[in-house]
Write a protein that holds these residues in place. Structure first.
Motif, PDB file in Angstrom:
ATOM      1  N   PHE A   1      22.971 -25.161   7.801  1.00  0.00           N
ATOM      2  CA  PHE A   1      22.152 -25.530   8.965  1.00  0.00           C
ATOM      3  C   PHE A   1      20.761 -25.947   8.524  1.00  0.00           C
ATOM      4  O   PHE A   1      20.403 -25.868   7.341  1.00  0.00           O
ATOM      5  CB  PHE A   1      22.064 -24.328   9.929  1.00  0.00           C
ATOM      6  CG  PHE A   1      21.420 -23.127   9.310  1.00  0.00           C
ATOM      7  CD1 PHE A   1      22.174 -22.183   8.604  1.00  0.00           C
ATOM      8  CD2 PHE A   1      20.036 -22.951   9.401  1.00  0.00           C
ATOM      9  CE1 PHE A   1      21.561 -21.074   8.004  1.00  0.00           C
ATOM     10  CE2 PHE A   1      19.428 -21.846   8.804  1.00  0.00           C
ATOM     11  CZ  PHE A   1      20.192 -20.916   8.107  1.00  0.00           C
ATOM     12  N   LEU A   2      19.964 -26.390   9.487  1.00  0.00           N
ATOM     13  CA  LEU A   2      18.565 -26.757   9.207  1.00  0.00           C
ATOM     14  C   LEU A   2      17.647 -25.725   9.855  1.00  0.00           C
ATOM     15  O   LEU A   2      17.840 -25.373  11.031  1.00  0.00           O
ATOM     16  CB  LEU A   2      18.258 -28.158   9.759  1.00  0.00           C
ATOM     17  CG  LEU A   2      19.029 -29.314   9.097  1.00  0.00           C
ATOM     18  CD1 LEU A   2      18.680 -30.636   9.778  1.00  0.00           C
ATOM     19  CD2 LEU A   2      18.750 -29.399   7.595  1.00  0.00           C
ATOM     20  N   PHE A   3      16.633 -25.299   9.120  1.00  0.00           N
ATOM     21  CA  PHE A   3      15.608 -24.411   9.707  1.00  0.00           C
ATOM     22  C   PHE A   3      14.720 -25.300  10.579  1.00  0.00           C
ATOM     23  O   PHE A   3      13.574 -25.590  10.257  1.00  0.00           O
ATOM     24  CB  PHE A   3      14.775 -23.790   8.583  1.00  0.00           C
ATOM     25  CG  PHE A   3      15.497 -22.761   7.756  1.00  0.00           C
ATOM     26  CD1 PHE A   3      15.909 -23.056   6.469  1.00  0.00           C
ATOM     27  CD2 PHE A   3      15.753 -21.498   8.265  1.00  0.00           C
ATOM     28  CE1 PHE A   3      16.566 -22.105   5.682  1.00  0.00           C
ATOM     29  CE2 PHE A   3      16.403 -20.535   7.481  1.00  0.00           C
ATOM     30  CZ  PHE A   3      16.812 -20.844   6.198  1.00  0.00           C
ATOM     31  N   HIS A   4      15.281 -25.755  11.685  1.00  0.00           N
ATOM     32  CA  HIS A   4      14.633 -26.863  12.417  1.00  0.00           C
ATOM     33  C   HIS A   4      13.234 -26.531  12.905  1.00  0.00           C
ATOM     34  O   HIS A   4      12.372 -27.389  12.980  1.00  0.00           O
ATOM     35  CB  HIS A   4      15.543 -27.322  13.563  1.00  0.00           C
ATOM     36  CG  HIS A   4      15.624 -26.413  14.760  1.00  0.00           C
ATOM     37  ND1 HIS A   4      16.081 -25.115  14.696  1.00  0.00           N
ATOM     38  CD2 HIS A   4      15.297 -26.632  16.059  1.00  0.00           C
ATOM     39  CE1 HIS A   4      16.050 -24.580  15.896  1.00  0.00           C
ATOM     40  NE2 HIS A   4      15.576 -25.465  16.746  1.00  0.00           N
ATOM     41  N   GLN A   5      12.991 -25.240  13.190  1.00  0.00           N
ATOM     42  CA  GLN A   5      11.654 -24.902  13.711  1.00  0.00           C
ATOM     43  C   GLN A   5      10.586 -24.926  12.615  1.00  0.00           C
ATOM     44  O   GLN A   5       9.402 -24.872  12.902  1.00  0.00           O
ATOM     45  CB  GLN A   5      11.692 -23.522  14.356  1.00  0.00           C
ATOM     46  CG  GLN A   5      11.961 -23.628  15.834  1.00  0.00           C
ATOM     47  CD  GLN A   5      11.439 -22.409  16.601  1.00  0.00           C
ATOM     48  OE1 GLN A   5      10.822 -21.517  16.018  1.00  0.00           O
ATOM     49  NE2 GLN A   5      11.723 -22.368  17.871  1.00  0.00           N
ATOM     50  N   ASN A   6      11.021 -25.023  11.362  1.00  0.00           N
ATOM     51  CA  ASN A   6      10.029 -25.016  10.262  1.00  0.00           C
ATOM     52  C   ASN A   6       9.789 -26.400   9.679  1.00  0.00           C
ATOM     53  O   ASN A   6       8.891 -26.585   8.865  1.00  0.00           O
ATOM     54  CB  ASN A   6      10.512 -24.109   9.111  1.00  0.00           C
ATOM     55  CG  ASN A   6      10.651 -22.666   9.547  1.00  0.00           C
ATOM     56  OD1 ASN A   6      10.238 -22.321  10.652  1.00  0.00           O
ATOM     57  ND2 ASN A   6      11.248 -21.836   8.722  1.00  0.00           N
TER      58      ASN A   6
ATOM     59  N   GLY B   1      19.657 -24.147   5.287  1.00  0.00           N
ATOM     60  CA  GLY B   1      19.996 -22.725   5.202  1.00  0.00           C
ATOM     61  C   GLY B   1      21.503 -22.565   5.140  1.00  0.00           C
ATOM     62  O   GLY B   1      22.252 -23.503   5.459  1.00  0.00           O
TER      63      GLY B   1
ATOM     64  N   ASP C   1      22.023 -14.761  11.874  1.00  0.00           N
ATOM     65  CA  ASP C   1      20.582 -14.594  11.552  1.00  0.00           C
ATOM     66  C   ASP C   1      19.845 -15.888  11.918  1.00  0.00           C
ATOM     67  O   ASP C   1      18.905 -16.302  11.227  1.00  0.00           O
ATOM     68  CB  ASP C   1      20.377 -14.247  10.071  1.00  0.00           C
ATOM     69  CG  ASP C   1      20.982 -15.289   9.126  1.00  0.00           C
ATOM     70  OD1 ASP C   1      20.525 -15.366   7.966  1.00  0.00           O
ATOM     71  OD2 ASP C   1      21.868 -16.058   9.545  1.00  0.00           O
TER      72      ASP C   1
HETATM   73  N1  SAM Z   1      20.990 -16.766   5.585  1.00  0.00           N
HETATM   74  C1  SAM Z   1      20.143 -17.945   5.607  1.00  0.00           C
HETATM   75  C2  SAM Z   1      19.858 -18.427   4.184  1.00  0.00           C
HETATM   76  O1  SAM Z   1      19.859 -17.581   3.293  1.00  0.00           O
HETATM   77  O2  SAM Z   1      19.637 -19.607   4.019  1.00  0.00           O
HETATM   78  C3  SAM Z   1      18.852 -17.669   6.341  1.00  0.00           C
HETATM   79  C4  SAM Z   1      17.941 -16.659   5.657  1.00  0.00           C
HETATM   80  S1  SAM Z   1      16.310 -16.743   6.316  1.00  0.00           S
HETATM   81  C5  SAM Z   1      15.424 -15.502   5.462  1.00  0.00           C
HETATM   82  C6  SAM Z   1      16.594 -15.999   7.898  1.00  0.00           C
HETATM   83  C7  SAM Z   1      15.362 -16.233   8.758  1.00  0.00           C
HETATM   84  O3  SAM Z   1      15.231 -17.614   9.051  1.00  0.00           O
HETATM   85  C8  SAM Z   1      15.425 -15.561  10.103  1.00  0.00           C
HETATM   86  O4  SAM Z   1      14.987 -14.210   9.990  1.00  0.00           O
HETATM   87  C9  SAM Z   1      14.452 -16.395  10.929  1.00  0.00           C
HETATM   88  O5  SAM Z   1      13.140 -15.890  10.796  1.00  0.00           O
HETATM   89  C10 SAM Z   1      14.517 -17.773  10.276  1.00  0.00           C
HETATM   90  N2  SAM Z   1      15.248 -18.765  11.079  1.00  0.00           N
HETATM   91  C11 SAM Z   1      16.469 -18.634  11.633  1.00  0.00           C
HETATM   92  N3  SAM Z   1      16.813 -19.776  12.292  1.00  0.00           N
HETATM   93  C12 SAM Z   1      15.771 -20.644  12.141  1.00  0.00           C
HETATM   94  C13 SAM Z   1      15.509 -21.981  12.559  1.00  0.00           C
HETATM   95  N4  SAM Z   1      16.403 -22.680  13.279  1.00  0.00           N
HETATM   96  N5  SAM Z   1      14.335 -22.553  12.210  1.00  0.00           N
HETATM   97  C14 SAM Z   1      13.436 -21.867  11.478  1.00  0.00           C
HETATM   98  N6  SAM Z   1      13.605 -20.590  11.018  1.00  0.00           N
HETATM   99  C15 SAM Z   1      14.772 -19.994  11.360  1.00  0.00           C
END
Ligand code: SAM
Length: 244
Positions: free
Chosen positions: A66-71, A106, A130
């Motif tokens: 997936f994409l951490f789209h909010q970041n 991610g 998560d």
């Molecule tokens: N298991 C995944 C990995 O290892 O790539 C994610 C690990 S990352 C430490 C998990 C955190 O990403 C969550 O606690 C949340 O704060 C953040 N997160 C989850 N979904 C997100 C999104 N769509 N955009 C930005 N941050 C996100």
């Protein structure tokens, strides 16, 4: 032949996460830490088809890419400060699972609960998420135990799961509100267990952990604002109110 590595590629989401988490505060650091975090992947485009989902249920777990789209707008840095190290020590971003990454990608391995069709729409139901509600999914793959499960793998940074550091108690007001919400179990599955599992992880910033704190915190789960306070190592859930 040496490719032009500055070339960029485009990705189109194949699905969208439906999860209880509507804000980043409180989301578990990794999948599987809160198994009451149940949700779905709503499939999109050509992946929303009988053919694409056929045989997926042969696997007990799946990888969600997936994409951490909010970041994405904030960008990334080559070194990060992992919360596990108290947010002070710097590490190379590639040595961490930081959600701020070169391409914002991610990956989470989650338990597959089932594959379901409602009208023309396919959903993949999962638990132990998560991820934020609305997270774009760019690929789904089966978890393959013989190659993905490496028993002798080690990590000096994250060899053990984060410990549950808070004992969670519901005040009588919160218990009454849970009782009233239990009629909407469909809309808020496993609500009490989810609140307990999320708060046990102590979502507060690392410098506040294991300390009493007179601040009252709010956390958004589904469309509910959960208010809580930590006194010693006990977390009191004070109120569960609809945030609308
Ligand atoms: N298991 C995944 C990995 O290892 O790539 C994610 C690990 S990352 C430490 C998990 C955190 O990403 C969550 O606690 C949340 O704060 C953040 N997160 C989850 N979904 C997100 C999104 N769509 N955009 C930005 N941050 C996100």
């Amino acid at each position: 032949q040496n490719q032009d590595l500055s070339q960029s590629y485009s990705l189109s989401p194949i699905g969208e996460i439906q999860s209880p988490f509507n804000e980043k505060f409180g989301i578990p650091r990794q999948p599987g830490l809160c198994n009451a975090a149940v949700g779905s992947i709503k499939l999109l485009g050509e992946c929303n088809s009988d053919e694409a989902v056929k045989d997926l249920s042969l696997h007990s777990h799946i990888w969600i890419l997936f994409l951490f789209h909010q970041n994405l707008k904030q960008g990334w840095k080559p070194s990060v400060r992992p919360p596990r190290l108290g947010g002070n020590e710097k590490m190379g971003v590639l040595a961490t699972r930081s959600p701020f990454r070169p391409n914002g990608i991610g990956m989470s391995a989650v338990k597959l609960l089932g594959v379901r069709k409602s009208g023309k729409q396919w959903f993949i139901d999962v638990k132990g998420l998560d991820l934020l509600d609305g997270t774009p999914v760019v690929d789904i793959k089966p978890y393959i135990p013989y190659s993905d499960n490496i028993p002798d793998a080690q990590s000096e940074l994250a060899d053990t799961a984060p410990v549950n550091s808070l004992d969670v108690k519901f005040t009588s007001q919160a218990k009454n509100q849970l009782e009233a919400l239990s009629e909407k179990a469909e809309q808020y599955p496993k609500l009490a267990l989810l609140i307990e599992q999320v708060l046990q992880q102590d979502p507060r910033p690392s410098y506040k952990q294991n300390k009493a704190d007179d601040k009252i915190y709010g956390i958004l789960l589904y469309n509910l604002n959960i208010r809580w306070q930590v006194t010693n190592n006990q977390c009191d859930v004070l109120e569960i109110a609809s945030s609308q």
